[in-house]
Scaffold this motif. Structure first.
Motif, PDB file in Angstrom:
ATOM      1  N   VAL A 226       0.837  -1.208   0.000  1.00  0.00           N
ATOM      2  CA  VAL A 226       0.000   0.000   0.000  1.00  0.00           C
ATOM      3  C   VAL A 226       0.871   1.257   0.000  1.00  0.00           C
ATOM      4  CG1 VAL A 226      -1.676   1.332   1.348  1.00  0.00           C
ATOM      5  CG2 VAL A 226      -1.996  -1.126   1.026  1.00  0.00           C
ATOM      6  N   GLU A 227       1.957   1.254   0.760  1.00  0.00           N
ATOM      7  CA  GLU A 227       2.867   2.403   0.742  1.00  0.00           C
ATOM      8  C   GLU A 227       3.373   2.660  -0.678  1.00  0.00           C
ATOM      9  OE1 GLU A 227       6.088   2.227   3.451  1.00  0.00           O
ATOM     10  OE2 GLU A 227       4.832   2.280   5.248  1.00  0.00           O
ATOM     11  N   ALA A 228       3.779   1.600  -1.359  1.00  0.00           N
ATOM     12  CA  ALA A 228       4.288   1.749  -2.721  1.00  0.00           C
ATOM     13  C   ALA A 228       3.198   2.248  -3.667  1.00  0.00           C
ATOM     14  CB  ALA A 228       4.854   0.415  -3.217  1.00  0.00           C
ATOM     15  N   ALA A 229       1.984   1.704  -3.510  1.00  0.00           N
ATOM     16  CA  ALA A 229       0.895   2.086  -4.413  1.00  0.00           C
ATOM     17  C   ALA A 229       0.474   3.540  -4.212  1.00  0.00           C
ATOM     18  CB  ALA A 229      -0.299   1.155  -4.203  1.00  0.00           C
ATOM     19  N   LEU A 230       0.472   4.005  -2.960  1.00  0.00           N
ATOM     20  CA  LEU A 230      -0.005   5.351  -2.687  1.00  0.00           C
ATOM     21  C   LEU A 230       1.037   6.425  -2.966  1.00  0.00           C
ATOM     22  CD1 LEU A 230      -2.071   4.872   0.612  1.00  0.00           C
ATOM     23  CD2 LEU A 230      -2.885   4.926  -1.747  1.00  0.00           C
ATOM     24  N   THR A 231       2.288   6.031  -3.066  1.00  0.00           N
ATOM     25  CA  THR A 231       3.348   7.020  -3.334  1.00  0.00           C
ATOM     26  C   THR A 231       3.848   6.979  -4.776  1.00  0.00           C
ATOM     27  OG1 THR A 231       5.015   5.443  -2.519  1.00  0.00           O
ATOM     28  CG2 THR A 231       4.138   7.049  -0.940  1.00  0.00           C
ATOM     29  N   ALA A 232       3.361   6.026  -5.561  1.00  0.00           N
ATOM     30  CA  ALA A 232       3.794   5.918  -6.957  1.00  0.00           C
ATOM     31  C   ALA A 232       3.184   7.040  -7.792  1.00  0.00           C
ATOM     32  CB  ALA A 232       3.383   4.557  -7.525  1.00  0.00           C
ATOM     33  N   PRO A 233       3.888   7.511  -8.821  1.00  0.00           N
ATOM     34  CA  PRO A 233       3.317   8.525  -9.721  1.00  0.00           C
ATOM     35  C   PRO A 233       2.045   7.990 -10.381  1.00  0.00           C
ATOM     36  CG  PRO A 233       5.679   8.255 -10.095  1.00  0.00           C
ATOM     37  CD  PRO A 233       5.271   7.139  -9.199  1.00  0.00           C
ATOM     38  N   ARG A 234       1.083   8.847 -10.588  1.00  0.00           N
ATOM     39  CA  ARG A 234      -0.192   8.397 -11.171  1.00  0.00           C
ATOM     40  C   ARG A 234      -0.818   9.529 -11.974  1.00  0.00           C
ATOM     41  NH1 ARG A 234      -0.083   8.432  -5.785  1.00  0.00           N
ATOM     42  NH2 ARG A 234      -1.092  10.171  -4.743  1.00  0.00           N
ATOM     43  N   ASP A 235      -1.682   9.135 -12.890  1.00  0.00           N
ATOM     44  CA  ASP A 235      -2.348  10.120 -13.748  1.00  0.00           C
ATOM     45  C   ASP A 235      -3.534  10.766 -13.039  1.00  0.00           C
ATOM     46  OD1 ASP A 235      -0.567   9.530 -15.792  1.00  0.00           O
ATOM     47  OD2 ASP A 235      -1.839   7.913 -16.579  1.00  0.00           O
ATOM     48  N   HIS A 236      -4.140  10.037 -12.116  1.00  0.00           N
ATOM     49  CA  HIS A 236      -5.327  10.538 -11.422  1.00  0.00           C
ATOM     50  C   HIS A 236      -5.005  10.706  -9.939  1.00  0.00           C
ATOM     51  CE1 HIS A 236      -7.457   9.615 -15.125  1.00  0.00           C
ATOM     52  NE2 HIS A 236      -6.957   8.391 -15.082  1.00  0.00           N
ATOM     53  N   GLY A 237      -5.951  11.188  -9.183  1.00  0.00           N
ATOM     54  CA  GLY A 237      -5.762  11.324  -7.743  1.00  0.00           C
ATOM     55  C   GLY A 237      -5.574   9.965  -7.082  1.00  0.00           C
ATOM     56  N   ARG A 238      -5.047   9.992  -5.875  1.00  0.00           N
ATOM     57  CA  ARG A 238      -4.817   8.728  -5.184  1.00  0.00           C
ATOM     58  C   ARG A 238      -6.147   8.079  -4.820  1.00  0.00           C
ATOM     59  NH1 ARG A 238      -6.299   9.618  -0.140  1.00  0.00           N
ATOM     60  NH2 ARG A 238      -5.839  11.594   0.897  1.00  0.00           N
ATOM     61  N   CYS A 244      -9.338  -4.843   0.819  1.00  0.00           N
ATOM     62  CA  CYS A 244      -8.329  -5.874   1.078  1.00  0.00           C
ATOM     63  C   CYS A 244      -8.947  -7.268   1.065  1.00  0.00           C
ATOM     64  CB  CYS A 244      -7.653  -5.629   2.425  1.00  0.00           C
ATOM     65  SG  CYS A 244      -6.898  -3.993   2.566  1.00  0.00           S
ATOM     66  N   ASP A 245      -8.169  -8.228   0.587  1.00  0.00           N
ATOM     67  CA  ASP A 245      -8.640  -9.608   0.503  1.00  0.00           C
ATOM     68  C   ASP A 245      -8.738 -10.288   1.858  1.00  0.00           C
ATOM     69  OD1 ASP A 245      -9.129  -9.836  -2.168  1.00  0.00           O
ATOM     70  OD2 ASP A 245      -7.295 -10.938  -2.661  1.00  0.00           O
ATOM     71  N   ASP A 246      -8.163  -9.679   2.898  1.00  0.00           N
ATOM     72  CA  ASP A 246      -8.066 -10.341   4.191  1.00  0.00           C
ATOM     73  C   ASP A 246      -7.857  -9.267   5.257  1.00  0.00           C
ATOM     74  OD1 ASP A 246      -6.203 -11.649   6.391  1.00  0.00           O
ATOM     75  OD2 ASP A 246      -7.197 -13.316   5.403  1.00  0.00           O
ATOM     76  N   ASP A 247      -8.287  -9.538   6.479  1.00  0.00           N
ATOM     77  CA  ASP A 247      -8.090  -8.590   7.572  1.00  0.00           C
ATOM     78  C   ASP A 247      -6.604  -8.351   7.856  1.00  0.00           C
ATOM     79  OD1 ASP A 247     -10.823  -8.461   7.834  1.00  0.00           O
ATOM     80  OD2 ASP A 247     -10.916  -9.783   9.579  1.00  0.00           O
ATOM     81  N   ILE A 248      -5.782  -9.368   7.640  1.00  0.00           N
ATOM     82  CA  ILE A 248      -4.343  -9.212   7.877  1.00  0.00           C
ATOM     83  C   ILE A 248      -3.775  -8.155   6.934  1.00  0.00           C
ATOM     84  CG2 ILE A 248      -2.120 -10.411   7.757  1.00  0.00           C
ATOM     85  CD1 ILE A 248      -3.658 -12.987   8.509  1.00  0.00           C
ATOM     86  N   LEU A 249      -4.156  -8.224   5.669  1.00  0.00           N
ATOM     87  CA  LEU A 249      -3.721  -7.212   4.712  1.00  0.00           C
ATOM     88  C   LEU A 249      -4.290  -5.843   5.069  1.00  0.00           C
ATOM     89  CD1 LEU A 249      -4.078  -9.146   1.328  1.00  0.00           C
ATOM     90  CD2 LEU A 249      -1.963  -8.607   2.561  1.00  0.00           C
ATOM     91  N   ALA A 250      -5.529  -5.815   5.555  1.00  0.00           N
ATOM     92  CA  ALA A 250      -6.160  -4.550   5.924  1.00  0.00           C
ATOM     93  C   ALA A 250      -5.415  -3.883   7.076  1.00  0.00           C
ATOM     94  CB  ALA A 250      -7.620  -4.773   6.295  1.00  0.00           C
ATOM     95  N   ALA A 251      -4.926  -4.673   8.024  1.00  0.00           N
ATOM     96  CA  ALA A 251      -4.135  -4.105   9.118  1.00  0.00           C
ATOM     97  C   ALA A 251      -2.867  -3.465   8.567  1.00  0.00           C
ATOM     98  CB  ALA A 251      -3.791  -5.195  10.138  1.00  0.00           C
ATOM     99  N   GLY A 252      -2.265  -4.110   7.573  1.00  0.00           N
ATOM    100  CA  GLY A 252      -1.089  -3.538   6.925  1.00  0.00           C
ATOM    101  C   GLY A 252      -1.423  -2.244   6.200  1.00  0.00           C
ATOM    102  N   ALA A 253      -2.589  -2.211   5.550  1.00  0.00           N
ATOM    103  CA  ALA A 253      -3.012  -0.999   4.844  1.00  0.00           C
ATOM    104  C   ALA A 253      -3.192   0.160   5.818  1.00  0.00           C
ATOM    105  CB  ALA A 253      -4.297  -1.264   4.075  1.00  0.00           C
ATOM    106  N   CYS A 254      -3.742  -0.116   6.987  1.00  0.00           N
ATOM    107  CA  CYS A 254      -3.926   0.931   7.997  1.00  0.00           C
ATOM    108  C   CYS A 254      -2.575   1.456   8.491  1.00  0.00           C
ATOM    109  CB  CYS A 254      -4.752   0.396   9.161  1.00  0.00           C
ATOM    110  SG  CYS A 254      -6.495   0.099   8.761  1.00  0.00           S
ATOM    111  N   LYS A 255      -1.609   0.558   8.645  1.00  0.00           N
ATOM    112  CA  LYS A 255      -0.270   0.980   9.051  1.00  0.00           C
ATOM    113  C   LYS A 255       0.353   1.879   7.981  1.00  0.00           C
ATOM    114  CE  LYS A 255       2.647  -1.489  11.319  1.00  0.00           C
ATOM    115  NZ  LYS A 255       3.597  -2.524  11.781  1.00  0.00           N
ATOM    116  N   ALA A 256       0.165   1.500   6.732  1.00  0.00           N
ATOM    117  CA  ALA A 256       0.717   2.306   5.637  1.00  0.00           C
ATOM    118  C   ALA A 256       0.112   3.706   5.641  1.00  0.00           C
ATOM    119  CB  ALA A 256       0.446   1.614   4.302  1.00  0.00           C
ATOM    120  N   ALA A 257      -1.188   3.783   5.850  1.00  0.00           N
ATOM    121  CA  ALA A 257      -1.853   5.084   5.869  1.00  0.00           C
ATOM    122  C   ALA A 257      -1.261   5.972   6.966  1.00  0.00           C
ATOM    123  CB  ALA A 257      -3.356   4.903   6.074  1.00  0.00           C
ATOM    124  N   ARG A 258      -1.083   5.403   8.158  1.00  0.00           N
ATOM    125  CA  ARG A 258      -0.535   6.195   9.257  1.00  0.00           C
ATOM    126  C   ARG A 258       0.880   6.677   8.938  1.00  0.00           C
ATOM    127  NH1 ARG A 258      -3.213   2.273  12.299  1.00  0.00           N
ATOM    128  NH2 ARG A 258      -1.282   1.081  12.619  1.00  0.00           N
TER     129      ARG A 258
END
Length: 337
Positions: A226-238, A244-258
């Motif tokens: 998620v950190e890589a996806a949200l900081t990568a250059p993009r044509d549109h807004g983030r 997330c496919d799983d709660d474990i991945l979702a916990a990682g996504a929340c960490k990335a956001a913080r």
């Protein structure tokens, strides 16, 4: 090709047929040395010997034992599946042996000299049928859980309404105004995760922008992706929502956001799948799809018992439920590029 016999195994191991019978019937302790037992098992495996179950059951009766194969013991979902299966098994005088496949969703090795010599049937959760070739063979009933329902070699299937879970997530986030989505997909090659990806694509792409990124099924794997996806250059807004496919991945996504200075859910909504204990341990608590894992185990054991009784077993997919908590909210009105 002639099927090997117990005499062939005895000859290869340099022992008597009686010794072969003791070892493969798991009655050798105190009567045969461990070294000899190992030689017999090795010879049986090398020759591909499989005991005649019909004859064996006439002599000994069934073992009243089922093998539950799971990809991992560390995932709470599979522990709950076992709890449900063991409960139903105990009510019918059966035991359940829990076996985590050493290679995850890859080919499961036979945990015994011959699984068919020690079991009445196999229940496999979130595995592909071909991964169980070493266990199934010809004559050992196989019940598949949360797996491809088109696999014809299984005697019965027990599935969850996974696609409906994805539909509930998509409808919830679309209603909150989200139109840019990141799908954090499990990198595990499994039918259940393919269904989630296909359902999300079908439901979201007509109405919104959807980008999918794979990640190892760990908190750190999800965070890094998620950190890589949200900081990568993009044509549109983030993205404004991460599905997330799983709660474990979702916990990682929340960490990335913080780590990126984003607030959940004010700047970024995050949803999970499974409703593990982890879902209420994080802050904010996760919006996630609750999967009735114990019922999956109960139905799986019930299906195996029906098959062993010579009956057919069919049932609709088990319903799943979206649990809305604090990690999802309205899409932000202004999103930086």
């Amino acid at each position: 090709m002639t099927r090997p016999t117990s005499r062939d195994v005895a000859t290869a191991a340099g022992v008597s047929q009686a010794t072969v019978s003791l070892v493969l019937g798991d009655k050798w302790r105190g009567r045969v040395s461990e070294r000899t037992a190992g030689l017999v098992r090795e010879a049986a495996a090398t020759l591909g010997y499989r005991p005649n179950l019909a004859a064996r059951n006439l002599r000994l009766g069934s073992t009243r034992t089922a093998l539950l194969v799971v990809p991992a013991l560390t995932n709470e979902f599979f522990a709950r599946v076992y709890t449900g299966a063991a409960r139903v098994a105990a009510e019918h005088g059966f035991g359940v042996v829990l076996y985590p496949s050493p290679d995850g969703t890859g080919p499961a090795r036979d945990p015994f000299a011959s699984a068919r010599a020690a079991l009445d049937g196999v229940i496999a959760s979130s595995m592909a049928v071909h991964a169980l070739d070493a266990l199934g063979g010809d004559g050992l009933p196989l019940v598949m859980l949360d797996s491809d329902p088109t696999a014809t070699s299984a005697a019965a299937h027990v599935n969850l309404a996974i696609a409906d879970g994805a539909r509930q997530v998509a409808a919830h986030l679309l209603a909150l105004g989200h139109r840019r989505f990141l799908h954090l997909a499990s990198a595990v090659d499994s039918w259940t995760f393919h269904v989630r990806a296909d359902a999300l694509a079908a439901l979201l792409t007509p109405h919104a922008e959807l980008r999918t990124v794979p990640a190892p099924l760990t908190v750190d794997g999800g965070r890094a992706a998620v950190e890589a996806a949200l900081t990568a250059p993009r044509d549109h807004g983030r993205p404004t929502a991460v599905v997330c496919d799983d709660d474990i991945l979702a916990a990682g996504a929340c960490k990335a956001a913080r780590r990126l200075g984003l607030r959940v859910p004010e700047d970024l909504s995050v949803t999970g799948f499974d409703d593990l204990a982890l879902a209420t341990a994080v802050e904010p608590e996760l919006t996630t799809v609750r999967l009735p894992a114990e019922r999956v185990g109960e139905h799986g054991m019930g299906a195996l018992l029906a098959v062993l009784d010579g009956a057919s077993w069919t049932a609709p997919d088990l319903p799943v439920e979206l649990i809305v908590r604090g990690s999802s909210g309205p899409a932000p009105t202004s999103v930086p590029s």
